[in-house]
Each structure stands twice: as C-alpha cells, then as structure tokens.
Design a protein around this motif. Structure first.
Motif, PDB file in Angstrom:
ATOM      1  N   THR A 284      -4.243   5.106  10.477  1.00  0.00           N
ATOM      2  CA  THR A 284      -2.875   4.972   9.980  1.00  0.00           C
ATOM      3  C   THR A 284      -2.481   6.183   9.151  1.00  0.00           C
ATOM      4  O   THR A 284      -3.323   6.824   8.526  1.00  0.00           O
ATOM      5  CB  THR A 284      -2.716   3.686   9.141  1.00  0.00           C
ATOM      6  N   SER A 285      -1.215   6.493   9.164  1.00  0.00           N
ATOM      7  CA  SER A 285      -0.697   7.597   8.375  1.00  0.00           C
ATOM      8  C   SER A 285      -0.686   7.232   6.897  1.00  0.00           C
ATOM      9  O   SER A 285      -0.407   6.085   6.525  1.00  0.00           O
ATOM     10  CB  SER A 285       0.717   7.949   8.825  1.00  0.00           C
ATOM     11  N   ALA A 286      -0.952   8.215   6.051  1.00  0.00           N
ATOM     12  CA  ALA A 286      -1.011   7.960   4.611  1.00  0.00           C
ATOM     13  C   ALA A 286       0.360   7.659   4.031  1.00  0.00           C
ATOM     14  O   ALA A 286       0.496   6.899   3.074  1.00  0.00           O
ATOM     15  CB  ALA A 286      -1.628   9.160   3.899  1.00  0.00           C
ATOM     16  N   GLY A 287       1.409   8.266   4.604  1.00  0.00           N
ATOM     17  CA  GLY A 287       2.761   8.089   4.084  1.00  0.00           C
ATOM     18  C   GLY A 287       3.350   9.411   3.639  1.00  0.00           C
ATOM     19  O   GLY A 287       2.635  10.400   3.424  1.00  0.00           O
ATOM     20  N   ASN A 288       4.680   9.428   3.480  1.00  0.00           N
ATOM     21  CA  ASN A 288       5.411  10.658   3.165  1.00  0.00           C
ATOM     22  C   ASN A 288       6.026  10.625   1.775  1.00  0.00           C
ATOM     23  O   ASN A 288       7.079  11.209   1.537  1.00  0.00           O
ATOM     24  CB  ASN A 288       6.515  10.878   4.202  1.00  0.00           C
ATOM     25  N   SER A 289       5.365   9.945   0.833  1.00  0.00           N
ATOM     26  CA  SER A 289       5.952   9.779  -0.495  1.00  0.00           C
ATOM     27  C   SER A 289       5.220  10.568  -1.572  1.00  0.00           C
ATOM     28  O   SER A 289       5.365  10.294  -2.757  1.00  0.00           O
ATOM     29  CB  SER A 289       5.972   8.293  -0.865  1.00  0.00           C
ATOM     30  N   GLY A 290       4.437  11.568  -1.172  1.00  0.00           N
ATOM     31  CA  GLY A 290       3.617  12.311  -2.132  1.00  0.00           C
ATOM     32  C   GLY A 290       4.399  13.034  -3.207  1.00  0.00           C
ATOM     33  O   GLY A 290       3.862  13.285  -4.285  1.00  0.00           O
ATOM     34  N   ASN A 291       5.650  13.368  -2.937  1.00  0.00           N
ATOM     35  CA  ASN A 291       6.455  14.072  -3.943  1.00  0.00           C
ATOM     36  C   ASN A 291       7.558  13.186  -4.513  1.00  0.00           C
ATOM     37  O   ASN A 291       8.613  13.667  -4.920  1.00  0.00           O
ATOM     38  CB  ASN A 291       7.052  15.355  -3.353  1.00  0.00           C
ATOM     39  N   THR A 292       7.309  11.858  -4.544  1.00  0.00           N
ATOM     40  CA  THR A 292       8.268  10.904  -5.087  1.00  0.00           C
ATOM     41  C   THR A 292       7.686  10.228  -6.325  1.00  0.00           C
ATOM     42  O   THR A 292       6.557  10.491  -6.727  1.00  0.00           O
ATOM     43  CB  THR A 292       8.628   9.820  -4.053  1.00  0.00           C
ATOM     44  N   ALA A 293       8.463   9.320  -6.893  1.00  0.00           N
ATOM     45  CA  ALA A 293       8.008   8.587  -8.078  1.00  0.00           C
ATOM     46  C   ALA A 293       6.858   7.643  -7.758  1.00  0.00           C
ATOM     47  O   ALA A 293       6.107   7.234  -8.661  1.00  0.00           O
ATOM     48  CB  ALA A 293       9.175   7.807  -8.676  1.00  0.00           C
ATOM     49  N   ASN A 294       6.724   7.262  -6.480  1.00  0.00           N
ATOM     50  CA  ASN A 294       5.602   6.418  -6.035  1.00  0.00           C
ATOM     51  C   ASN A 294       4.793   7.206  -5.015  1.00  0.00           C
ATOM     52  O   ASN A 294       4.959   7.037  -3.812  1.00  0.00           O
ATOM     53  CB  ASN A 294       6.121   5.117  -5.409  1.00  0.00           C
ATOM     54  N   PRO A 295       3.905   8.091  -5.466  1.00  0.00           N
ATOM     55  CA  PRO A 295       3.273   9.053  -4.558  1.00  0.00           C
ATOM     56  C   PRO A 295       2.073   8.530  -3.783  1.00  0.00           C
ATOM     57  O   PRO A 295       1.513   9.254  -2.963  1.00  0.00           O
ATOM     58  CB  PRO A 295       2.821  10.158  -5.519  1.00  0.00           C
TER      59      PRO A 295
END
Length: 539
Positions: free
Chosen positions: A322-333
């Motif tokens: 599964t993909s880790a996600g694309n929120s690494g540079n957000t408030a919920n990284p």
C-alpha cells in the motif's frame, strides 16, 4: 422559553434522524463448520493451493456471514447495508443513530461501532467548530506528457530490470488492484499486451455494485500501467506477465468510511480468487465529516476496519502493498490506513535521485513501528493514462505499484516461499536496512540482492536435501535426509488444502498412510526453519 424548547427539540430530532455509518458485528457463524468441511463452496482451488503451499489451514474467518443475520439487518427499519466482511463477521450499515442502535436488540448482534467516534463508549469529542475537514489529495497531478523511455529509472532503481533479464516477470502470480477506476484498460494500446495474453482475469466495481471495472476515475488505470503496462521504448511495468484483477473500491466524489468497507470486501474476494499480491494506492486518515476522521493515535494497526483486515489477509498467505500517503508536508504528516497495519508493505516515494519526496507520508506508526517500510520512485513516475498517452505523475500512489510489481516478479522466481519470507527478503535487501528511520523506512530494495539471498537459502536447503519414497506409495512412506537437520516435520494436505496428517520425522522416518484415502496429496517438509513442498500419490 419556547425558543429554547424548540431548539432542544430540533437538536434531538437532528441527532435521531441524521444518517450515520456504523459496523454491526455478529456473535457467531452457525454454519461455519459445514463450509470448512466443503472449502470449494467458499474458496477457489487456487486459493486453497496458495494456502497449502504456505501451510495455512482454514478457520471460521473463511466462512461467509450467516445469511439469516444479513436478512434480518437488511429488513430492519431505516437500515441500508453498504458492505460486508466475512473475516470480521460484520456489516457496514447506514441509518439514523436510533435505527442503528435498535439493531443491538437482535440476539445475534455482538456489538455496534459507529464511524462517528463521538458516538462510541468513551469516544473522543470533536470541537463543534470543526465539523468538516479539507481533503488530502491522494491523487496528485499529471505533469509531463509523452515521456519516452521514462520508465527506465523507476524499474532500474529497484533492480527489477535484472529480474526481468532472468525471465522473472510475474508469470504464474495473480495481483489484485484496489483503486478508483480503470477506464481505457479495455481499449488502449499500453494494455494491449495484457488483453492479448488474457492476463486480465476480471474485476468488480464495489462502489456501484456492478461487474465493470472499466469506468470511474483513471487513477487505477495509471497504477496498473506501472505494473502491467507495456509500450516498447516508453513504458514497461514491473510485472508485465502477472495476471490481474481490477477492483473499484474508491468513490472520488466523497471521502467516507464505507470506502474502507468496500476495500475489505474486495480484499476478501481477492483471497477467495487465489490472489497473491494486492496493491492499494489509496489511504484513509481524514473524512469529509470530521467526526469520522482518524487521528494519529488511531494509526496503531489495530483500530481501523481496513487495517485489521489487512493483517488477516496476510494470515491467509497474501502480500498487501500500500502507498504511504501524500500528506508528508501537511499538518497530519503520518501514514494512513491501511498503511499502519503491521504486515502491510507500506511504500513511500523518492525522486530519481533517491531523495524522499516532501509529500511522502512519514512514520512511525503510533505504537512506534517503522513506517513506511520501503521506498520507490514516486516523483515524475511514468504512467499510461486512460487515453493511452504516456505521461508522468507524482505520488506514493505510483511508488506503491512499482514496488508491488517488483515484489510479484520476485515471488514468481521463488513460488514456494511464504509471503512472510518474501517480505523479509525484500526489507533485508533495502539500502537502509541496518539503520531504518521514519522518513525512508528500510529504504530502497535491491531485488537482485534479494534474489541472491533467497537463492542461497534454497541452495542450503538443497544441499542438506531429503528423499520421500516410495512415490507412488501404498500404506507407508519413508523420509531420509542427506545431512543432520533439526526438528524435521512432515504435513500432508488433500486437494482441498485441508491438513489430513502431520507428524515429526526425527525419531520415526517411516510415516503410516493407513488413514489416507487413495489420491494425490501435497506434502510439506519443514526443518532448520525452512520448508519445501512436493506431491505424493497414495495408491
């Protein structure tokens, strides 16, 4: 006073009649044993063979939900059944809080868990001012069109091209892709080779409940192209000769927990069809309704519906990537669901210089485990679009399938290894295995190194060796070893994958077959923490 009373009544009315999502868990499966005794009534022969190879038995999770329970919930006032899970013995339902709560009066209902966390006992309360949240962009944007030869870096970075040179291209393995849609796969040139070789085995749209995966949003089309796409000198997927099932579980028009339940239902179908590797370029953290959203505390691999199912899938012999996600540079990284599951191979994104993309979600899991597990190229990754054009795209959405295809091709080189052995070999080959961190996990795998390590373990097994004779056999077989081994055991499985005989060999090399009927059996011999399978004919 009248105004206050009216407001109070309105609040009560809203609470009673607004639509909620919940999972209804049942207490038992009254007919489970009858299904276990007749496994082909619930699983394909290929699914049984996959379990036999890995020494995995059947259990009550494999039996379907008791239909009478489903019927009674469906017939309940104001209740819509959205999805179901046999593994978790639960239905995803939608209705008013009052109508859902009434289901607890059914004698076979074990518990009810609301997607709205504040409605559960001890559930967290969210600030009233934050009733909705902004949606994370799990589908990043196409940037450059028609990038000739662009797939070379993403394949070579993993040494997956080396696997292909050895003719390990995923042949004999089956992959399921869970995504948002696959338009163009049935018509466009990058997928012609898959179609010509009958490598697409089927699919299903769990959102609209129809057997047509060639619709929806093209994200799944691009993901498939990373694994099975083939355009000479432009795009070669990492598993071009694997077989594929295409499942739509994501509704791009909204973010709702029912998508998790769709995903679990698709995962169970994948298991029943005998799938080996599952790719999910989707992740869940924040929903359109804030009360449904997760917090980092929930990323423990045990809280979410999907993550619990992912671990069950692994126990059935599959590998979930599964993909880790694309929120690494957000408030919920941090990584999302189901990437927080312990057994899932969670993939972050790097660029062509092997530097982590700033958008790639980070770890660890809330309980402190290394996440992501590994990395692959997810910046300017080459893909095919629904129109057949070759383009590049950004996102862990593409790092995941590039890695999943490489895993599939690698497993095709060692088809008798278990899913746990394959995952460990992949992790151990990664460039940061000795010093993992929360940005890169164990790093970028080297599949040539993984192959050589796996080959060495097979060679060691062969060097010690064993002989099972006679074969065909009458009432007895003998197992002898060419070297000293520790704790040898043998297990026999019938054609349905059921364990019918198991015993240690160390002090008794002669095994009685008196209790076995005539037929063909799979045997599995285990010693020195390794195992190997073969076939035995009982006359």
């Amino acid at each position: 006073m009248k105004k206050a009373l009216l407001l109070f009544v309105l609040l009560l009315t809203t609470a009673a009649f607004s639509q909620e999502d919940a999972w209804v868990y049942f207490a038992d499966k009254p007919l489970a044993q009858s299904y276990i005794d007749n496994p082909l009534s619930m699983l394909s022969q290929r699914a049984l063979d996959r379990r036999t190879t890995q020494g995995i038995g059947l259990n009550v999770q494999d039996a379907p939900i008791h239909q009478l329970y489903i019927d009674q919930v469906t017939a309940a006032t104001g209740i819509t059944v959205m999805a179901k899970s046999k593994w978790l013995n639960a239905l995803h339902v939608r209705g008013s809080q009052t109508d859902i709560a009434a289901l607890s009066g059914l004698p076979f209902v074990n518990r009810i868990h609301y997607a709205n966390h504040s409605l559960n006992p001890g559930g967290r309360q969210l600030p009233q001012a934050n009733l909705t949240t902004s949606r994370i962009n799990k589908f990043l944007d196409t940037q450059v069109n028609y990038n000739y030869g662009g797939s070379a870096t993403q394949v070579q970075m993993l040494k997956a091209d080396w696997l292909h040179q050895q003719d390990f291209t995923g042949s004999g393995k089956v992959v399921a892709i869970m995504d948002a849609g696959f338009p163009g796969v049935n018509t466009e040139a990058p997928f012609q080779r898959l179609r010509d070789n009958n490598l697409i085995l089927g699919g299903y749209d769990f959102v609209n409940k129809v057997a047509n995966p060639y619709t929806g949003y093209q994200h799944g089309t691009q993901v498939l192209s990373n694994m099975g796409g083939y355009v000479d000198a432009q795009l070669i997927g990492t598993a071009p000769d694997a077989h594929y099932y295409l499942f739509i579980t994501e509704d791009v028009n909204s973010e709702n927990p029912v998508e998790e339940s769709n995903w679990v239902e698709a995962l169970e179908m994948a298991d029943s069809l005998g799938v080996d590797v599952v790719n999910t370029s989707l992740g869940y953290f924040e929903y359109d309704t804030a009360a449904y959203s997760y917090t980092y505390d929930d990323m423990d691999g045990q809280t979410s519906f999907a993550s619990r199912a992912a671990d069950i899938a692994f126990s059935k012999g599959m590998i979930c990537v599964t993909s880790a996600g694309n929120s690494g540079n957000t408030a919920n990284p941090h990584i999302g669901v189901p990437g927080d599951a312990a057994t899932v191979l969670t993939v972050g994104a790097v660029n062509n210089a092997e530097i982590r993309a700033t958008f790639s979600s980070i770890g660890p899991s809330f309980d402190g485990r290394i996440k992501p597990d590994v990395m692959a190229m997810g910046v300017a990754a080459t893909v095919a679009t629904q129109s057949g054009a070759i383009a590049t795209n950004n996102g862990t959405s593409f790092a995941g399938p590039i890695l999943a295809g490489a895993v599939t091709s690698f497993w095709s080189a060692f088809p008798n290894k278990t899913n746990a052995e394959i995952v460990q070999l992949v992790k151990a080959s990664a460039d940061r295995f000795a010093s993992p961190d929360n940005n890169y996990g164990y790093g970028i795998p080297d599949f040539q190194q993984a192959y050589n390590t796996a080959l060495l373990s097979v060679s060691e097994f062969d060097a010690k060796g064993f002989v099972v004779y006679p074969n065909p056999a009458n009432n007895q077989v003998t197992v002898t070893f060419t070297d000293v081994v520790t704790k040898p055991t043998i297990a026999f499985y019938n054609s349905l994958g059921q364990l019918v005989l198991q015993q240690t060999i160390e002090n008794n090399p002669a095994i009685s077959l008196d209790n076995l009927n005539s037929g063909i059996y799979i045997y599995k011999i285990t010693f020195d923490n390794v195992s190997q399978t073969g076939k035995l004919v009982k006359k």
